[in-house]
Design an enzyme around this catalytic site. Structure first.
Site, short mmCIF file in Angstrom:
data_model
loop_
_atom_site.label_atom_id
_atom_site.label_comp_id
_atom_site.label_asym_id
_atom_site.label_seq_id
_atom_site.Cartn_x
_atom_site.Cartn_y
_atom_site.Cartn_z
N TYR A 128 -2.13 -0.73 10.48
CA TYR A 128 -2.16 -1.03 9.04
C TYR A 128 -0.83 -0.62 8.39
O TYR A 128 -0.20 -1.42 7.68
CB TYR A 128 -3.33 -0.31 8.37
N SER B 35 0.87 -1.18 0.00
CA SER B 35 0.00 0.00 0.00
C SER B 35 0.90 1.23 0.00
O SER B 35 2.06 1.14 0.41
CB SER B 35 -0.84 0.02 1.28
P1 NAP Z 1 -11.28 -6.05 -0.55
O1 NAP Z 1 -12.20 -5.82 -1.70
O2 NAP Z 1 -11.78 -5.93 0.82
O3 NAP Z 1 -10.58 -7.46 -0.78
C1 NAP Z 1 -9.82 -8.08 0.22
C2 NAP Z 1 -9.69 -9.55 -0.07
O4 NAP Z 1 -8.83 -10.15 0.92
C3 NAP Z 1 -11.02 -10.29 0.01
O5 NAP Z 1 -11.06 -11.29 -0.99
C4 NAP Z 1 -10.98 -10.91 1.38
O6 NAP Z 1 -11.78 -12.08 1.53
C5 NAP Z 1 -9.51 -11.27 1.47
N1 NAP Z 1 -9.10 -11.53 2.85
C6 NAP Z 1 -9.15 -10.69 3.92
N2 NAP Z 1 -8.70 -11.31 5.01
C7 NAP Z 1 -8.35 -12.57 4.64
C8 NAP Z 1 -7.82 -13.69 5.33
N3 NAP Z 1 -7.57 -13.68 6.63
N4 NAP Z 1 -7.59 -14.83 4.62
C9 NAP Z 1 -7.86 -14.88 3.29
N5 NAP Z 1 -8.38 -13.87 2.60
C10 NAP Z 1 -8.62 -12.72 3.27
O7 NAP Z 1 -10.09 -4.98 -0.60
P2 NAP Z 1 -8.87 -4.75 -1.62
O8 NAP Z 1 -8.63 -3.29 -1.64
O9 NAP Z 1 -9.06 -5.44 -2.91
O10 NAP Z 1 -7.69 -5.42 -0.79
C11 NAP Z 1 -6.69 -6.21 -1.39
C12 NAP Z 1 -5.33 -5.75 -0.91
O11 NAP Z 1 -5.07 -4.43 -1.37
C13 NAP Z 1 -5.21 -5.70 0.62
O12 NAP Z 1 -3.96 -6.25 0.99
C14 NAP Z 1 -5.26 -4.21 0.90
O13 NAP Z 1 -4.62 -3.88 2.12
C15 NAP Z 1 -4.56 -3.66 -0.31
N6 NAP Z 1 -4.75 -2.24 -0.59
C16 NAP Z 1 -5.98 -1.73 -0.86
C17 NAP Z 1 -6.10 -0.37 -1.17
C18 NAP Z 1 -7.41 0.25 -1.54
O14 NAP Z 1 -7.52 1.47 -1.53
N7 NAP Z 1 -8.39 -0.50 -1.90
C19 NAP Z 1 -4.97 0.46 -1.17
C20 NAP Z 1 -3.74 -0.10 -0.86
C21 NAP Z 1 -3.64 -1.44 -0.59
P3 NAP Z 1 -13.27 -12.05 2.17
O15 NAP Z 1 -14.19 -11.66 1.03
O16 NAP Z 1 -13.48 -13.43 2.65
O17 NAP Z 1 -13.27 -11.03 3.27
#
Ligand code: NAP
Length: 283
Positions: A149, A136
């Protein structure tokens, strides 16, 4: 089309993981995607013949080597591991429990490391492989209210960078992909928010929490475009150690680099003053 690959992506139920899986499938690759339940597995596998779901919580550290070994035996070599599964904990540090911190690090750091440790024996044997860790911009810039985080993402950035140096001679590339704010479920259903308890932080933190809630679903970044950039990255023969996604991330990281550079210069004399008088060695 580039050669057909097998990608193993954690967390494909929504957001970046889902977008990258869809983009990869459309490009003719095969995707083993991890999800946390059988309904999500069915939903993922409905994307097409190349979509293979596996149920895994990345904190189930004992299950990870078995699942990776099964994928290698039943699907084929994991060419690309994408550690995407993760979530954001939001809360003032003093108000947030150590258990909340442990959970944040278990998922965002230990889970990703466990996945890497499981694929590496196979990748090393082949002298080939790609690892993409979704970190991130919070792995380089910080703000109040997301200390755990940011700590977890700083940790994953550092681990990725050092690991990349260990693996480059073995033909394996590691990239930490650091997105800015993207339109996923991150700040919505996925975020863990610690309840408020200490009035002293009201003025600083309440507006930040409200702003993040209001912005959820309206962020600048487009996950489909991020997925395209990540897919191009795994085809690049010289991938970077770090890749920012999003102009917000670029601006904030540049500002921090400038501020750090100014601070280094301001304190340079103190920094230099602690050297010994003989010519010591750096370690
Ligand atoms: P998201 O739509 O909430 O997706 C997160 C995914 O991770 C979901 O499939 C979730 O599964 C899975 N997950 C969470 N905890 C888990 C666990 N303990 N074991 C297995 N799977 C798990 O959000 P996203 O933004 O796409 O997040 C993906 C990555 O991008 C994360 O690492 C996040 O920190 C990073 N990120 C996001 C942003 C942003 O602005 N969106 C910015 C920087 C970094 P469930 O459906 O079962 O909960």
């Amino acid at each position: 089309m580039a050669l057909r690959k097998n990608l193993l992506i954690t967390g494909v139920s929504s957001g970046f993981g889902r977008a990258l899986a869809q983009e990869s499938l459309a490009a003719g690759h095969r995707v083993v995607g991890t999800v946390r339940g059988s309904r999500a597995q069915q939903d993922f596998e409905a994307l097409g013949a190349g979509a293979i779901g596996r149920v895994l919580d990345v904190t189930d550290f004992d299950a990870i080597p078995r699942i990776v070994a099964e994928v290698e035996a039943e699907v084929g070599p994991v060419d690309v591991l994408v550690n995407n599964a993760g979530y954001g904990h939001e809360g003032v540090m003093e108000e947030s429990s150590l258990d909340e911190m442990r959970r944040q690090f278990d998922v965002n750091v230990f889970g990703a490391v466990a996945m890497m440790k499981a694929v590496l024996p196979f990748m090393r044997k082949r002298r080939r492989g790609r690892i993409v860790n979704i970190t991130s911009m919070g792995g380089f810039v910080t703000m109040p209210g997301i200390a755990y985080y940011c700590g977890s993402k700083f940790a994953l950035e550092g681990i990725s960078e050092a690991l990349g140096q260990e693996l480059k001679p073995l033909g394996i590339h590691v990239t930490a992909v650091a997105p800015g704010s993207f339109r996923t479920d991150w700040a919505g259903r996925s975020m863990v928010r610690t309840p408020r308890s200490i009035e002293d932080y009201d003025g600083l933190f309440d507006p930040i929490r409200r702003a993040r809630e209001a912005k959820s679903g309206r962020q600048l970044g487009d996950p489909a475009k991020a997925a395209r950039a990540m897919l191009a990255l795994v085809d690049n023969p010289h991938p970077p150690a770090h890749l920012l996604l999003g102009s917000d991330a670029l601006g904030l990281v540049r500002d921090k680099l400038t501020a750090m550079s100014t601070e280094l210069a301001t304190w340079e004399a103190v920094t230099r003053s602690t050297d010994g008088t003989d010519q010591g060695t750096l370690s």
